[in-house]
Design an enzyme around this catalytic site. Sequence first.
Site: not given
Length: 340
Positions: A154, A211, A37, A126-128, A101, A218, A157-158, A12, A280, A85
């Site tokens: 996720y 959810y 992938t 990422t902001d995460e 990855t 966000r 890992s970032k 993306f 979440h 990922e």
Amino acid sequence: MMTIIVTGGAGFIGGNFIHYYLSAHPEDRVICVDKLTYAGNLSTLAPVMDNPNFRFCKLDICDREGVFALFEEEKPDAVINFAAESHVDRSIENPEIFLQTNIIGTATMMDACRAFGNVRYHQVSTDEVYGDLPLDRPDLFFTETTPIHTSSPYSSSKAGADLLVQAYQRTYGLPITISRCSNNYGPYHFPEKLIPLMIANCLNNKPLPVYGEGLNVRDWLYVEDHCKAIDLILHKGRIGEVYNVGGHNEMRNIDIVKLIIHELGKDESLITYVTDRKGHDLRYAIDPTKIHEELGWFPETKFQDGIKKTIKWYLENRQWWEEIISGEYQNYYEKMYGNR
Ligand code: NAD
Ligand code: DAU
């Protein structure tokens, strides 16, 4: 003239970046490295495949031999690492490939940068990595000095990758920068993510799985604004620095879903509340002061325009996403949403 390697360019944001970069810098050469992938789609790159300044290379960023051979051949001036990922829900089901990855792949790309003349390296983060903010404290934002505090495999890992990138600068003097961006939306967004999933389901009159109560927040940014931020950081950013990227555009999930329903002339009865995501994150909100003051970046596309452009793109490019949702995606969808 620069030669840049863009990893994850069939995805993306990487795909949008390649389109943007080749038109903004027609003199530069772009090599896309992508493993293709489930999230990689060559049709995203179809408009640039014949551009003589573009080359596509199907390669895993963890494939050390392949990556080193490509560096030897192309002698890149810079690397922008988008490859990852990227879906939180998938990381909850199967963390391992995320570690492989997102962490090992990042180290492999940086090792190649070190081996071939200390090549300039930019990490798309990422902001995460900052975890989340409470819903009842709208005065709080993520700044570049907010501690790393992750929630999902996720984001962990970032965060691991970010720490490695900073370690490579301190230990080896690798010329790095890191950008940490909020949620992107726009064309070529894989329909497992909230906005394209809701658009595709709406158009197919399928239930819209929200959810929990849909109250999570966000901070949405049009993808082209993210691409411009990375371009600026690559050319003008200070080496060793982290830049937060976000547009002060916070929205609750339920409000996004209702907006899409109304734009497409559908009915709110399509909304289906489903079991919440594990762990979440409640709210993300970026403070973009640093990139604004140092590099003059600001978000150019307002959400009300960007979402209309995005919906129009999905209406006009049905083949792109219908091909995706008619394949392996159906098994994923059944597994993820079947008993929710
Ligand atoms: P995406 O899932 O759409 O695309 C990822 C791309 O990477 C795909 O083309 C895939 O084939 C490729 N890839 C995956 N593993 C690979 C490997 N081992 N070797 C080579 N290629 C591989 O992701 P996206 O949403 O475009 O995100 C791109 C980057 O931006 C990621 O690093 C992500 O963490 C970060 N990011 C995303 C957002 C967002 O809102 N989507 C926001 C901030 C940061
Ligand atoms: O903040 C940046 C991050 O944004 C990126 O690092 C990630 O790669 C990207 O996937 C995105 O992560 P999110 O988890 O925020 O995006 P997602 O589209 O998966 O979900 C957005 C919100 O919508 C989240 O609160 C969960 C909710 N959601 C999502 C899906 C897929 C639903 O309510 N229903 C759904 O079906």
